[in-house]
Enzyme design. Sequence first.
Site, PDB file in Angstrom:
ATOM      1  N   LYS A 144    -107.988-108.720  75.633  1.00 13.08           N
ATOM      2  CA  LYS A 144    -109.090-109.548  76.119  1.00 13.08           C
ATOM      3  C   LYS A 144    -110.444-108.976  75.715  1.00 13.08           C
ATOM      4  O   LYS A 144    -111.344-109.710  75.348  1.00 13.08           O
ATOM      5  CB  LYS A 144    -109.001-109.670  77.648  1.00 13.08           C
ATOM      6  CG  LYS A 144    -107.979-110.703  78.075  1.00 13.08           C
ATOM      7  CD  LYS A 144    -108.062-110.974  79.550  1.00 13.08           C
ATOM      8  CE  LYS A 144    -107.396-109.873  80.330  1.00 13.08           C
ATOM      9  NZ  LYS A 144    -107.136-110.227  81.728  1.00 13.08           N
ATOM     10  N   ARG A 152     -95.159-105.067  75.390  1.00 12.45           N
ATOM     11  CA  ARG A 152     -96.078-106.180  75.260  1.00 12.45           C
ATOM     12  C   ARG A 152     -95.919-106.841  73.904  1.00 12.45           C
ATOM     13  O   ARG A 152     -95.384-106.250  72.960  1.00 12.45           O
ATOM     14  CB  ARG A 152     -97.524-105.739  75.489  1.00 12.45           C
ATOM     15  CG  ARG A 152     -98.022-104.689  74.514  1.00 12.45           C
ATOM     16  CD  ARG A 152     -99.298-104.029  75.006  1.00 12.45           C
ATOM     17  NE  ARG A 152    -100.429-104.939  75.035  1.00 12.45           N
ATOM     18  CZ  ARG A 152    -101.138-105.215  76.139  1.00 12.45           C
ATOM     19  NH1 ARG A 152    -100.823-104.663  77.278  1.00 12.45           N
ATOM     20  NH2 ARG A 152    -102.156-106.018  76.089  1.00 12.45           N
ATOM     21  N   GLU A 186    -105.900-110.523  85.524  1.00 13.59           N
ATOM     22  CA  GLU A 186    -107.231-110.239  86.024  1.00 13.59           C
ATOM     23  C   GLU A 186    -108.152-111.309  85.433  1.00 13.59           C
ATOM     24  O   GLU A 186    -108.160-111.506  84.210  1.00 13.59           O
ATOM     25  CB  GLU A 186    -107.686-108.840  85.578  1.00 13.59           C
ATOM     26  CG  GLU A 186    -109.006-108.492  86.222  1.00 13.59           C
ATOM     27  CD  GLU A 186    -109.635-107.192  85.730  1.00 13.59           C
ATOM     28  OE1 GLU A 186    -108.983-106.440  84.995  1.00 13.59           O
ATOM     29  OE2 GLU A 186    -110.812-106.959  86.101  1.00 13.59           O
TER      30      GLU A 186
END
Length: 564
Positions: free
Chosen positions: A273, A263, A37
């Site tokens: 982020k 992850r 994104e």
Amino acid sequence: MAQLSSSPPSDFIREIIDEHLRTNRFQGRVATRFPPEPNGYLHIGHAKSVCLNFGIAAQYGGTCNLRMDDTDPAGESQEYVDSIIRDVKWLGFDWEDRLYYASDYYEQLYQFAMQLIRMGKAYVCSLSANEIREYRGTLTEPGKESPYRNRFMEENLDLFERMRAGEFKEGTHVLRAKIDMASPNITMRDPIMFRIRYEPHYRTGNKWVIYPMYDFAHCLSDSIEKITHSICTLEFENNRPLYDWFLDELKVEYHPQQIEFARLNLSYTVLSKRRLIELVENGNVSGWDDPRMPALAGMRRRGYTPEAILNFCERIGVAKNDSLIDLALLEHCVREDLNIKAPRVMAVLRPLRVVIDNYPEGQVEEFDCPYHPQNPEMGSRKVPFSPILFIEQEAFMEHPPEKFYRLAPGKEVRLRYGYFIKCVNVVKDPNTGEVTEVHCTYDPETRSGFAPDGRKVDATIHWVSAKHSLSAEVRLYDRLFSVADPMEGGSDFTEYLNSKSLEIIRECRVEPSLANAGPGSRLQFERTGYFCVDPVDSSGKALVFNRTTTLRDSWAKISEKEKR
Ligand code: ATP
Ligand code: MG
């Protein structure tokens, strides 16, 4: 193409793909994508996903798309898109002409939604956001059905069209999938598909005032792109039934298989982020490309190589359970790569003047110094030698303890690529008593680095010629956080920022060959560490170097201990 090994070690994802190939599940196709994104820069965690998706495509002769999953007008921007493109290219991957945007699918997604409404599988709900939350229930209690759940199909179509036309205020209506408010999986309790937002989008501007939710857009975007394996991180495991529900109900031609992996978590940093944006906005760092940031832009500016990052990603592998990877492993990979690639040069970070009393005044010699001790192909450069030198302050002690092997009164050491010198005297600042100058004699017979009479020295020290060396600023970086897991404990993670993560040293002295080092050039300052020319602040007039990493390798020690 990127330098991933041609036969990477297998893992559970590759095993699943092998099985699909055996059973001809996708007619022999392997199609993956990396779907960021564009609401921040990529970090080292994303690199793991990039390597996995592009690596698998390359290994199986398939394709990997780059897709901007841009379904939320808030926080997305072209700057982030540009940075993502730059970083994936820098890692060495190529999506050819397959750069896609979820925002290009808005019309298709709208049509899919209309189709679900016509099928009686979606409805416009007019509860408020708070009410929707209350009605959703909890892990232990089933949800409650919305009073709008049984609206007629015609009414839903009409309301949804008018949502699109901008007739309603934000928050007044949403489109929801009609699934099961009692499902043990909360994701399945009539999730929202579209919401009203009057915020302009960085690509579609004001064209749309309804935006698809990530869960609706993501799985269908994958299907539109004919993705075979939708690889994502573990937190999406609960969303898989929902994705399968949308794809099955809509009877799409392409139904990708989602596979979740753990992850990357890295010690002494944060990989989120949202948190990284906080650091940038608070001014805790100078920007996304601050060399202390785990962002790829920061790592690039710090001097990390894409090859080191790829090698790191391959070594950590992929697994199904979360773990915290030691930052020392990443640094080890960087050192391993730079050890092969970085030319050796001499630089003195904290200079101490050395005067060679018996060296002819005004004489200058040039020593031919190889750039790499093990690789003659890297060539050599000339390093000027004159009677006044600089050495590191820490290379000299007036009153040395036992086992101090470097220079001290009466002691002899070797100058790297040069003569033996012996300390005969010191000059001190009369006020502070600090040694300001060390006087030495040199032995002209030791030019080769060895004494003809066979006498030995305990140490070799690096140096630069005072007259010929250049002034430089050197920035020493250390880990950004002072604790291994800054998120642990749940308090404000910025409290754990390492106050010593940046030390700036001005008035360093570097050998003259560095006058021409281009921006980003990576070097080893002998005996000190790996450095690179700062691509932003360094110029021919004012050299600035970033320390990429020290020479000491704590990972080698850790893994040595583990072996024992
Ligand atoms: P953040 O949690 O920082 O907001 P994100 O997961 O929302 O990150 P995306 O832009 O959605 O960021 O990520 C793009 C892809 O990278 C996704 O497929 C995501 O699963 C993957 N990814 C993100 N963070 C990591 C990580 N730490 N390790 C491995 N893959 C990751
Ligand atoms: Mg995400």
